[in-house]
Design an enzyme around this catalytic site. Sequence first.
Site, mmCIF file in Angstrom:
data_model
loop_
_atom_site.group_PDB
_atom_site.id
_atom_site.type_symbol
_atom_site.label_atom_id
_atom_site.label_comp_id
_atom_site.label_asym_id
_atom_site.label_seq_id
_atom_site.Cartn_x
_atom_site.Cartn_y
_atom_site.Cartn_z
ATOM 1 N N LEU A 115 2.319 -45.897 19.492
ATOM 2 C CA LEU A 115 1.707 -44.880 20.345
ATOM 3 C C LEU A 115 0.252 -44.772 19.917
ATOM 4 O O LEU A 115 -0.050 -44.729 18.714
ATOM 5 C CB LEU A 115 2.412 -43.526 20.201
ATOM 6 C CG LEU A 115 3.804 -43.391 20.828
ATOM 7 C CD1 LEU A 115 4.376 -42.003 20.556
ATOM 8 C CD2 LEU A 115 3.768 -43.655 22.323
ATOM 9 N N ASP A 116 -0.652 -44.749 20.881
ATOM 10 C CA ASP A 116 -2.077 -44.657 20.576
ATOM 11 C C ASP A 116 -2.383 -43.380 19.797
ATOM 12 O O ASP A 116 -1.613 -42.420 19.783
ATOM 13 C CB ASP A 116 -2.895 -44.665 21.871
ATOM 14 C CG ASP A 116 -2.798 -45.980 22.620
ATOM 15 O OD1 ASP A 116 -2.456 -46.996 21.984
ATOM 16 O OD2 ASP A 116 -3.044 -45.986 23.837
ATOM 17 N N PHE A 117 -3.571 -43.377 19.189
ATOM 18 C CA PHE A 117 -4.054 -42.249 18.394
ATOM 19 C C PHE A 117 -3.912 -40.928 19.142
ATOM 20 O O PHE A 117 -3.448 -39.928 18.595
ATOM 21 C CB PHE A 117 -5.521 -42.510 18.023
ATOM 22 C CG PHE A 117 -6.138 -41.474 17.128
ATOM 23 C CD1 PHE A 117 -5.785 -41.374 15.795
ATOM 24 C CD2 PHE A 117 -7.108 -40.605 17.622
ATOM 25 C CE1 PHE A 117 -6.363 -40.423 14.969
ATOM 26 C CE2 PHE A 117 -7.697 -39.653 16.800
ATOM 27 C CZ PHE A 117 -7.327 -39.570 15.472
ATOM 28 N N THR A 171 -2.007 -40.363 21.871
ATOM 29 C CA THR A 171 -0.759 -40.238 22.625
ATOM 30 C C THR A 171 0.302 -39.565 21.764
ATOM 31 O O THR A 171 0.441 -39.864 20.577
ATOM 32 C CB THR A 171 -0.265 -41.619 23.097
ATOM 33 O OG1 THR A 171 -1.285 -42.221 23.894
ATOM 34 C CG2 THR A 171 1.001 -41.492 23.916
#
Length: 255
Positions: free
Chosen positions: A115-117, A119
């Site tokens: 999961l992105d930073f 998200t």
Amino acid sequence: MSDNRLPEAGDRIAKLLARAGVASRREIERMIADGRVSLDGKVLDTPAIKLESLRGVSVDGKPVGDAEDTRLFAFHKPSGLITAERDPKGRPTIYAALRNALPKDAGRVMPVGRLDFNTEGLLLLTNDGEMKRAMELPSSGVPRTYRARAFGEITQSQLDELIEGVEIDGIRYGQIEANLERGSGRNRWIEMTLREGKNREVRLILEHLGLEVNRLLRIGYGPFHLGDLPRGQAIELKRGDVEAFKRDLSRGGRK
């Protein structure tokens, strides 16, 4: 190398090490190429060795135990954490939060995908490198479901067109199910289910439609859902549900 203890039967060493939670199979093959894996004290130079067990196998000089039962944990990742063990920029990682969130006997676990930073939401973690890899492969077709809050004008009919997929900057994104949640104003919630998990896929697709994503949560991965799990907390998923999902994966994925 030759060794009279190497049978033709059994599983390839990378598969056994992945099951034991050392790393994914691809990562283990790289570790073997780097000379980090040995058998009975002899450094291996090929992953094409089959073994009945991990007896005598060491990684970085440390003996490896046989594979444990597969365990799967659900973690509610907050925004502002990197899905990595360390970050060159010094940003906080999920592992700092997981030290307190996971049970003490969880052992070494690996995130399933990323999961992105910025998200939030459901991040699955497992000790089974084989299952991790299978869940991440686009060919497995495991659905990922997200809720995105986006600013801009959009209609359900525009979202319906995503069921055929879309091409953005030469990259093809496959079938996407998208539904506009009820509401008014230019900040709207959209639920999206996709099966490939390409990098930043949800954000890129919504930006392609002229929307600005200002919050993104993953709420489902395969049959597992975030539910009301509090932010920053983790729970172990039921063994029976995990084993049933593994059997489904081995039959070609959850369609």
